[in-house]
Design a protein around this motif. Structure first.
Motif, PDB file in Angstrom:
ATOM      1  N   THR A 183       0.808  -1.224   0.000  1.00  0.00           N
ATOM      2  CA  THR A 183       0.000   0.000   0.000  1.00  0.00           C
ATOM      3  C   THR A 183       0.839   1.271   0.000  1.00  0.00           C
ATOM      4  O   THR A 183       0.287   2.369   0.017  1.00  0.00           O
ATOM      5  N   ASP A 184       2.163   1.153   0.010  1.00  0.00           N
ATOM      6  CA  ASP A 184       3.015   2.342  -0.047  1.00  0.00           C
ATOM      7  C   ASP A 184       2.919   2.999  -1.414  1.00  0.00           C
ATOM      8  O   ASP A 184       2.586   2.359  -2.411  1.00  0.00           O
ATOM      9  N   ALA A 185       3.228   4.284  -1.467  1.00  0.00           N
ATOM     10  CA  ALA A 185       3.155   5.033  -2.717  1.00  0.00           C
ATOM     11  C   ALA A 185       4.138   4.471  -3.733  1.00  0.00           C
ATOM     12  O   ALA A 185       5.272   4.126  -3.402  1.00  0.00           O
ATOM     13  N   ARG A 186       3.676   4.372  -4.978  1.00  0.00           N
ATOM     14  CA  ARG A 186       4.483   3.837  -6.070  1.00  0.00           C
ATOM     15  C   ARG A 186       4.451   4.821  -7.236  1.00  0.00           C
ATOM     16  O   ARG A 186       3.549   5.653  -7.348  1.00  0.00           O
ATOM     17  N   ILE A 187       5.432   4.694  -8.119  1.00  0.00           N
ATOM     18  CA  ILE A 187       5.526   5.525  -9.314  1.00  0.00           C
ATOM     19  C   ILE A 187       5.059   4.698 -10.504  1.00  0.00           C
ATOM     20  O   ILE A 187       5.542   3.581 -10.710  1.00  0.00           O
ATOM     21  N   GLN A 188       4.125   5.240 -11.282  1.00  0.00           N
ATOM     22  CA  GLN A 188       3.656   4.566 -12.490  1.00  0.00           C
ATOM     23  C   GLN A 188       4.092   5.378 -13.705  1.00  0.00           C
ATOM     24  O   GLN A 188       3.747   6.534 -13.859  1.00  0.00           O
ATOM     25  N   LEU A 189       4.861   4.738 -14.575  1.00  0.00           N
ATOM     26  CA  LEU A 189       5.263   5.316 -15.851  1.00  0.00           C
ATOM     27  C   LEU A 189       4.628   4.466 -16.938  1.00  0.00           C
ATOM     28  O   LEU A 189       4.886   3.262 -17.016  1.00  0.00           O
ATOM     29  N   ASN A 190       3.807   5.079 -17.765  1.00  0.00           N
ATOM     30  CA  ASN A 190       3.018   4.365 -18.780  1.00  0.00           C
ATOM     31  C   ASN A 190       2.188   3.281 -18.110  1.00  0.00           C
ATOM     32  O   ASN A 190       1.357   3.578 -17.279  1.00  0.00           O
ATOM     33  N   ASP A 191       2.428   2.005 -18.408  1.00  0.00           N
ATOM     34  CA  ASP A 191       1.584   0.943 -17.878  1.00  0.00           C
ATOM     35  C   ASP A 191       2.274   0.071 -16.840  1.00  0.00           C
ATOM     36  O   ASP A 191       1.853  -1.059 -16.610  1.00  0.00           O
ATOM     37  N   SER A 192       3.348   0.556 -16.218  1.00  0.00           N
ATOM     38  CA  SER A 192       4.045  -0.300 -15.264  1.00  0.00           C
ATOM     39  C   SER A 192       4.592   0.512 -14.096  1.00  0.00           C
ATOM     40  O   SER A 192       4.796   1.720 -14.202  1.00  0.00           O
ATOM     41  N   PHE A 193       4.809  -0.194 -12.989  1.00  0.00           N
ATOM     42  CA  PHE A 193       5.403   0.430 -11.814  1.00  0.00           C
ATOM     43  C   PHE A 193       6.912   0.501 -12.011  1.00  0.00           C
ATOM     44  O   PHE A 193       7.540  -0.469 -12.437  1.00  0.00           O
ATOM     45  N   LYS A 194       7.495   1.645 -11.695  1.00  0.00           N
ATOM     46  CA  LYS A 194       8.932   1.854 -11.871  1.00  0.00           C
ATOM     47  C   LYS A 194       9.503   2.528 -10.637  1.00  0.00           C
ATOM     48  O   LYS A 194       8.780   2.929  -9.732  1.00  0.00           O
ATOM     49  N   THR A 195      10.815   2.679 -10.626  1.00  0.00           N
ATOM     50  CA  THR A 195      11.509   3.387  -9.558  1.00  0.00           C
ATOM     51  C   THR A 195      12.013   4.722 -10.115  1.00  0.00           C
ATOM     52  O   THR A 195      11.904   4.983 -11.315  1.00  0.00           O
ATOM     53  N   THR A 196      12.608   5.523  -9.257  1.00  0.00           N
ATOM     54  CA  THR A 196      13.113   6.824  -9.711  1.00  0.00           C
ATOM     55  C   THR A 196      14.263   6.660 -10.703  1.00  0.00           C
ATOM     56  O   THR A 196      14.474   7.534 -11.542  1.00  0.00           O
ATOM     57  N   GLU A 197      14.994   5.550 -10.636  1.00  0.00           N
ATOM     58  CA  GLU A 197      16.102   5.325 -11.568  1.00  0.00           C
ATOM     59  C   GLU A 197      15.598   5.105 -12.998  1.00  0.00           C
ATOM     60  O   GLU A 197      16.331   5.319 -13.957  1.00  0.00           O
ATOM     61  N   ASP A 198      14.365   4.653 -13.151  1.00  0.00           N
ATOM     62  CA  ASP A 198      13.805   4.379 -14.474  1.00  0.00           C
ATOM     63  C   ASP A 198      13.254   5.635 -15.155  1.00  0.00           C
ATOM     64  O   ASP A 198      12.910   5.584 -16.341  1.00  0.00           O
ATOM     65  N   ILE A 199      13.188   6.746 -14.436  1.00  0.00           N
ATOM     66  CA  ILE A 199      12.623   7.979 -15.002  1.00  0.00           C
ATOM     67  C   ILE A 199      13.488   8.501 -16.133  1.00  0.00           C
ATOM     68  O   ILE A 199      12.967   8.982 -17.152  1.00  0.00           O
ATOM     69  N   ARG A 200      14.807   8.369 -16.026  1.00  0.00           N
ATOM     70  CA  ARG A 200      15.714   8.860 -17.064  1.00  0.00           C
ATOM     71  C   ARG A 200      15.442   8.158 -18.401  1.00  0.00           C
ATOM     72  O   ARG A 200      15.374   8.797 -19.447  1.00  0.00           O
ATOM     73  N   ASP A 201      15.269   6.829 -18.363  1.00  0.00           N
ATOM     74  CA  ASP A 201      14.972   6.088 -19.593  1.00  0.00           C
ATOM     75  C   ASP A 201      13.593   6.454 -20.134  1.00  0.00           C
ATOM     76  O   ASP A 201      13.394   6.523 -21.350  1.00  0.00           O
ATOM     77  N   PHE A 202      12.644   6.676 -19.235  1.00  0.00           N
ATOM     78  CA  PHE A 202      11.292   7.061 -19.634  1.00  0.00           C
ATOM     79  C   PHE A 202      11.298   8.395 -20.371  1.00  0.00           C
ATOM     80  O   PHE A 202      10.699   8.536 -21.441  1.00  0.00           O
ATOM     81  N   ILE A 203      11.994   9.384 -19.826  1.00  0.00           N
ATOM     82  CA  ILE A 203      12.056  10.709 -20.448  1.00  0.00           C
ATOM     83  C   ILE A 203      12.786  10.634 -21.784  1.00  0.00           C
ATOM     84  O   ILE A 203      12.381  11.258 -22.769  1.00  0.00           O
ATOM     85  N   ALA A 204      13.864   9.844 -21.852  1.00  0.00           N
ATOM     86  CA  ALA A 204      14.602   9.697 -23.115  1.00  0.00           C
ATOM     87  C   ALA A 204      13.716   9.062 -24.189  1.00  0.00           C
ATOM     88  O   ALA A 204      13.735   9.495 -25.350  1.00  0.00           O
ATOM     89  N   ALA A 205      12.932   8.058 -23.816  1.00  0.00           N
ATOM     90  CA  ALA A 205      12.039   7.421 -24.783  1.00  0.00           C
ATOM     91  C   ALA A 205      10.939   8.374 -25.235  1.00  0.00           C
ATOM     92  O   ALA A 205      10.565   8.385 -26.418  1.00  0.00           O
ATOM     93  N   GLU A 206      10.409   9.179 -24.312  1.00  0.00           N
ATOM     94  CA  GLU A 206       9.372  10.144 -24.676  1.00  0.00           C
ATOM     95  C   GLU A 206       9.934  11.224 -25.611  1.00  0.00           C
ATOM     96  O   GLU A 206       9.258  11.654 -26.542  1.00  0.00           O
ATOM     97  N   ARG A 207      11.164  11.657 -25.373  1.00  0.00           N
ATOM     98  CA  ARG A 207      11.787  12.654 -26.248  1.00  0.00           C
ATOM     99  C   ARG A 207      12.029  12.087 -27.638  1.00  0.00           C
ATOM    100  O   ARG A 207      11.858  12.772 -28.638  1.00  0.00           O
ATOM    101  N   ASP A 208      12.481  10.840 -27.697  1.00  0.00           N
ATOM    102  CA  ASP A 208      12.751  10.215 -28.994  1.00  0.00           C
ATOM    103  C   ASP A 208      11.482  10.049 -29.817  1.00  0.00           C
ATOM    104  O   ASP A 208      11.534  10.032 -31.046  1.00  0.00           O
ATOM    105  N   ALA A 209      10.340   9.907 -29.157  1.00  0.00           N
ATOM    106  CA  ALA A 209       9.071   9.738 -29.871  1.00  0.00           C
ATOM    107  C   ALA A 209       8.557  11.052 -30.456  1.00  0.00           C
ATOM    108  O   ALA A 209       7.676  11.040 -31.310  1.00  0.00           O
ATOM    109  N   MET A 210       9.112  12.186 -30.013  1.00  0.00           N
ATOM    110  CA  MET A 210       8.671  13.499 -30.494  1.00  0.00           C
ATOM    111  C   MET A 210       9.540  13.960 -31.659  1.00  0.00           C
ATOM    112  O   MET A 210      10.666  13.491 -31.840  1.00  0.00           O
ATOM    113  N   SER A 211       9.006  14.905 -32.404  1.00  0.00           N
ATOM    114  CA  SER A 211       9.800  15.505 -33.472  1.00  0.00           C
ATOM    115  C   SER A 211      10.832  16.447 -32.857  1.00  0.00           C
ATOM    116  O   SER A 211      10.707  16.887 -31.720  1.00  0.00           O
ATOM    117  N   GLU A 212      11.846  16.749 -33.645  1.00  0.00           N
ATOM    118  CA  GLU A 212      12.944  17.595 -33.164  1.00  0.00           C
ATOM    119  C   GLU A 212      12.449  18.972 -32.729  1.00  0.00           C
ATOM    120  O   GLU A 212      12.920  19.524 -31.737  1.00  0.00           O
TER     121      GLU A 212
END
Length: 155
Positions: free
Chosen positions: A82-111
């Motif tokens: 029941t402790d607070a968790r971080i959800q990125l897209n459809d899965s639970f992640k940790t703070t270390e996974d945020i860097r990969d998440f942001i990089a993937a979101e940037r790559d999906a956008m146009s320059e």
């Protein structure tokens, strides 16, 4: 005697044909089925938004990346607690996974749109501020400096 309208009687207006009505209904139904977008991610955390006195609407939601922070829903509490968790897209992640998440979101956008990318933190009002601070620190490390907090308007 007139040649064209000899009598003063009123002409009856013909009834509207309803034969093509079903075609129109099915065409509209098909149009809305094709153009409707379904929800992309499933909410796995419970989030009760805090109230805010100043609320600004996000202009371009397609340039926003969402980070949900809250306690897991009942279906996931047996596995994750029941402790607070971080959800990125459809899965639970940790703070270390945020860097990969942001990089993937940037790559999906146009320059051209990358400079306008906004990270939206959707945090539960009862979650500890420590986990939100950890998320903010990690966003700062990966240069995602445009942060917006999702809240509801104070009533």
């Amino acid at each position: 005697m007139s040649k064209f309208g000899g009598s003063n009687s009123k002409k009856d207006v013909p009834a509207i044909s309803s034969g093509s009505l079903s075609d129109i209904v099915f065409m509209l139904l098909f149009f809305f089925m094709v153009t409707t977008q379904m929800r992309e991610t499933e909410n796995k955390v419970l989030v009760k938004l805090p109230e805010a006195s100043e609320v600004v609407k996000l202009e371009r939601k397609d340039l926003a990346s969402y980070i949900n922070i809250g306690s897991p829903t009942r279906t996931y509490q047996a596995q994750y607690g029941t402790d607070a968790r971080i959800q990125l897209n459809d899965s639970f992640k940790t703070t270390e996974d945020i860097r990969d998440f942001i990089a993937a979101e940037r790559d999906a956008m146009s320059e051209a749109d990358r400079q306008w990318m906004t990270t939206v933190i959707k945090g539960d009002m009862d979650v500890r501020m420590g986990i939100i601070t950890d998320v903010k620190q990690e966003l700062r490390r990966c240069s995602a400096l445009k942060i917006m907090y999702q809240a509801r308007r104070a009533e």
